[in-house]
Design an enzyme around this catalytic site. Structure first.
Site, mmCIF file in Angstrom:
data_model
loop_
_atom_site.group_PDB
_atom_site.id
_atom_site.type_symbol
_atom_site.label_atom_id
_atom_site.label_comp_id
_atom_site.label_asym_id
_atom_site.label_seq_id
_atom_site.Cartn_x
_atom_site.Cartn_y
_atom_site.Cartn_z
ATOM 1 N N ARG A 82 0.448 -1.310 0.059
ATOM 2 C CA ARG A 82 -0.219 0.174 -0.328
ATOM 3 C C ARG A 82 1.095 1.513 0.271
ATOM 4 N NH1 ARG A 82 -3.016 -2.134 5.283
ATOM 5 N NH2 ARG A 82 -4.169 -4.073 4.137
ATOM 6 N N CYS B 291 0.307 0.560 16.285
ATOM 7 C CA CYS B 291 -0.255 -1.647 17.045
ATOM 8 C C CYS B 291 0.131 -1.128 18.385
ATOM 9 C CB CYS B 291 1.033 -2.115 16.441
ATOM 10 S SG CYS B 291 2.992 -1.522 16.721
ATOM 11 N N GLU C 251 -9.582 -5.981 17.277
ATOM 12 C CA GLU C 251 -8.589 -5.014 17.173
ATOM 13 C C GLU C 251 -9.543 -4.381 15.957
ATOM 14 O OE1 GLU C 251 -4.666 -5.352 14.957
ATOM 15 O OE2 GLU C 251 -4.767 -3.940 16.117
HETATM 16 P P1 NAD Z 1 -1.004 -7.162 7.310
HETATM 17 O O1 NAD Z 1 -1.212 -8.268 8.037
HETATM 18 O O2 NAD Z 1 -2.230 -6.776 5.857
HETATM 19 O O3 NAD Z 1 0.672 -6.945 6.298
HETATM 20 C C1 NAD Z 1 1.317 -7.389 6.562
HETATM 21 C C2 NAD Z 1 1.952 -7.959 5.437
HETATM 22 O O4 NAD Z 1 2.032 -9.043 5.961
HETATM 23 C C3 NAD Z 1 2.049 -6.855 4.491
HETATM 24 O O5 NAD Z 1 3.751 -6.624 4.140
HETATM 25 C C4 NAD Z 1 1.110 -8.100 3.455
HETATM 26 O O6 NAD Z 1 1.742 -7.628 2.175
HETATM 27 C C5 NAD Z 1 1.736 -9.242 4.030
HETATM 28 N N1 NAD Z 1 0.295 -10.142 3.888
HETATM 29 C C6 NAD Z 1 -1.032 -9.661 3.834
HETATM 30 N N2 NAD Z 1 -2.386 -10.724 3.761
HETATM 31 C C7 NAD Z 1 -1.610 -12.310 3.704
HETATM 32 C C8 NAD Z 1 -1.014 -12.998 3.749
HETATM 33 N N3 NAD Z 1 -2.653 -13.440 3.294
HETATM 34 N N4 NAD Z 1 0.080 -13.929 3.235
HETATM 35 C C9 NAD Z 1 0.696 -13.556 3.002
HETATM 36 N N5 NAD Z 1 1.777 -12.129 3.195
HETATM 37 C C10 NAD Z 1 0.198 -11.759 3.156
HETATM 38 O O7 NAD Z 1 -1.319 -5.794 7.987
HETATM 39 P P2 NAD Z 1 -2.113 -4.307 7.523
HETATM 40 O O8 NAD Z 1 -2.824 -3.443 7.433
HETATM 41 O O9 NAD Z 1 -0.043 -3.722 6.896
HETATM 42 O O10 NAD Z 1 -0.695 -3.203 9.052
HETATM 43 C C11 NAD Z 1 -1.723 -3.019 10.558
HETATM 44 C C12 NAD Z 1 -1.251 -4.410 11.418
HETATM 45 O O11 NAD Z 1 0.136 -4.598 11.929
HETATM 46 C C13 NAD Z 1 -2.266 -4.166 12.349
HETATM 47 O O12 NAD Z 1 -2.967 -5.418 13.133
HETATM 48 C C14 NAD Z 1 -1.253 -3.758 13.415
HETATM 49 O O13 NAD Z 1 -1.348 -3.520 14.944
HETATM 50 C C15 NAD Z 1 0.125 -4.389 12.963
HETATM 51 N N6 NAD Z 1 1.293 -3.874 13.301
HETATM 52 C C16 NAD Z 1 2.056 -4.717 14.966
HETATM 53 C C17 NAD Z 1 3.209 -3.933 15.060
HETATM 54 C C18 NAD Z 1 3.981 -4.552 15.723
HETATM 55 O O14 NAD Z 1 5.056 -3.883 16.632
HETATM 56 N N7 NAD Z 1 2.695 -5.803 16.987
HETATM 57 C C19 NAD Z 1 3.255 -2.990 14.244
HETATM 58 C C20 NAD Z 1 2.883 -2.387 13.516
HETATM 59 C C21 NAD Z 1 1.992 -2.600 13.212
#
Ligand code: NAD
Length: 498
Positions: free
Chosen positions: A177, A281, A383
């Site tokens: 994104r 997060c 969440e």
């Molecule tokens: P997401 O899980 O949708 O995506 C994260 C990554 O995974 C991206 O690079 C995406 O391309 C990939 N991805 C997505 N779907 C996938 C699939 N089915 N199979 C394999 N890879 C896949 O998360 P997001 O919407 O980009 O980010 C928001 C989330 O991240 C929230 O839940 C937030 O709490 C979390 N977050 C956690 C931390 C932490 O340190 N705990 C920090 C920042 C964000």
């Protein structure tokens, strides 16, 4: 239309898979770029390129590796404004908040500059007669990082800075994104002297991630994103024999004790609950006032502040927060607010109908505030990741301690109080990984480690700080003897250090 391909072998390469995704401009709702989505074979090319480059980098002494990081810091500082603007326009957060995103990443680069010291091993002189024991840390080889949309500068830097400083080659798969900033950071590292192939950026979606998970040459995977994907990557990566650390979603509580400074508590809730439209997060999404009287005093001050939040385009220097990342995100968050009403929570401030004048197609949503949320409601358990704060009234301190401790997520938590004894007890007992005492977003500084507990984190080692050096290296331990004098015969008993 801007076309974003991949960054492999120190240069931009166009995508060849025939698949691409839209990069939106959340403040206007327009498509601003197309990003290539890598195929398995493109991922493999990036891995092979990294594999060829890695031994030379590992053999480069750690001071020289650190100097590349030093020069990188200078280059990022020189174009801070442009990077912050690019980040804000792809993500949606405001420009000052985008600067913070970059800054918190650079702090981990600063930490990684200490690599000559951080990678020093251990040594015991004379562990037995004529026997010395020492350990050394060696890089793993080629490692990969998969990062979320919400911190497109910070989290890639949290991953690649320690990994590269340790002598690994790194494949970054940033969020599709907002890939613009990660791509530019890779270019700047090469400009800073990083050999080509040590940081390759592959853009893509599930196909690229699965290719990384299955690739036998990837030794470790670091992931940050939502919990279901974190769990999936942890399980599949571990099954393939890789070292894996995955950080997931959160539901961060902020306890407000009856003796808290209410002005400070309200400021903290407004900033930590609604900053970056709640897409952090470590955002506070649950406020827990202790006692009915505390709850009433808190809400009296909080409601007008939520009603007065200033929402604006990412470029508005006065805005408290900007748009969400996508239209789907707005729909998901609105859906949760509808659900909260159905579940019987009191919606005190309703931001669902907000529209930004002049930017009607942008992904905006107003701040929402719920009171009388109960732990059995889905809006409490799940969440939401948007500008929505839930108030759960606790009868007493014990209940306030139990709520975050029993929640399935355990990323961050905060307590606001003037009572040192209560704060100390809370910090010791709460079942959550990062605790703030009168600090609403307790993201640890770079030389400590960052990581949540329970379903917010999978794996043994945290991000940045000393854990990151352990994660990105393997320890080799050498027991050596240089015999002198009489040589004894064969030993059939397990050696002990007599
Ligand atoms: P997401 O899980 O949708 O995506 C994260 C990554 O995974 C991206 O690079 C995406 O391309 C990939 N991805 C997505 N779907 C996938 C699939 N089915 N199979 C394999 N890879 C896949 O998360 P997001 O919407 O980009 O980010 C928001 C989330 O991240 C929230 O839940 C937030 O709490 C979390 N977050 C956690 C931390 C932490 O340190 N705990 C920090 C920042 C964000």
């Amino acid at each position: 239309m801007r076309e974003i391909g991949h960054f492999i072998g120190g240069k931009h390469v166009p995508g060849t898979s025939g698949r691409a995704g839209d990069v939106m401009k959340p403040m206007t709702g327009e498509v601003q770029a197309r990003v290539a989505l890598a195929s398995r074979s493109e991922v493999r090319q990036a891995v092979e390129n990294a594999r060829a480059a890695q031994p030379g980098w590992a053999a480069t002494n750690p001071q020289r590796r650190a100097r590349v990081m030093m020069r990188f810091l200078d280059l990022v500082h020189a174009e801070y404004d442009a990077l912050a603007e690019l980040l804000a326009l792809e993500h949606g957060k405001t420009i000052p908040d985008a600067r913070g995103d970059i800054q918190r990443g650079l702090e981990v680069v600063e930490f990684a500059i200490g690599i000559p010291h951080l990678m020093k091993g251990e040594f015991t002189d004379g562990a037995g007669p004529g026997i010395d024991v020492y350990s050394m840390r060696q890089p793993l080889g080629v490692v990969a990082g998969i990062t979320p949309f919400n911190f497109p500068a910070m989290i890639p830097m949290w991953k690649f800075a320690p990994a590269i400083a340790c002598g690994n080659a790194f494949i970054l798969k940033p969020s599709e994104r907002d890939p613009g900033v990660p791509m530019r950071l890779a270019e700047l590292l090469v400009e800073a002297g990083l050999p080509a192939g040590i940081l390759n950026v592959v853009n893509g979606d599930k196909e690229a991630v699965d290719a990384l998970l299955d690739d036998p040459d990837i030794r470790a995977i670091g992931f940050v994103g939502s919990t279901p994907i974190a769990e999936y990557i942890y399980a599949r990566g571990a099954a393939a024999g890789k070292r894996v650390q995955c950080f997931g979603g959160a539901k961060n509580h902020m306890i407000v004790m009856p003796d808290a400074d209410m002005e400070q508590a309200v400021d903290a809730l407004i900033g930590a609950g609604y900053g970056s439209a709640g897409e952090r997060c470590m955002a506070v999404s649950v406020a827990v006032p202790v006692g009915e009287a505390t709850a009433d005093r808190l809400l009296e001050k909080l409601v007008p502040r939520v009603e007065g939040l200033k929402i604006g385009p990412s470029t508005d220097p006065e805005a408290d927060f900007g748009p969400l990342v996508t239209r789907e995100a707005v729909e998901r968050v609105r859906g949760y607010v509808d659900l909260g009403v159905e579940e019987g929570a009191d919606l005190l401030v309703d931001g669902r109908g907000f529209s930004m004048q002049g930017y009607e197609n942008g992904f905006y949503m107003g701040g929402c505030l719920f009171d009388r949320v109960r732990p059995d409601m889905r809006i409490y358990k799940e969440e939401i990741f948007g500008p929505v704060l839930s108030v759960v009234r606790a009868r007493d301190y014990e209940e306030a301690l139990r709520l975050p401790s029993e929640h399935e997520y355990g990323n961050g938590v905060a307590i606001f109080t003037r009572d040192g004894d209560a704060a100390r007890d809370f910090a010791a007992k709460v079942n959550v990984g990062m605790v703030g005492i009168n600090v609403p977003i307790p993201v640890p500084i770079s030389y400590y480690t960052f990581g949540g507990w329970k379903r917010s984190g999978f794996g043994d080692l945290n991000q940045h700080g000393p854990d990151s050096i352990r994660f990105y290296t393997k320890t080799k331990t050498v027991t050596s003897r240089w015999p002198s004098g009489v040589k004894e015969g064969a030993e059939f008993v397990i050696p002990t250090m007599r």
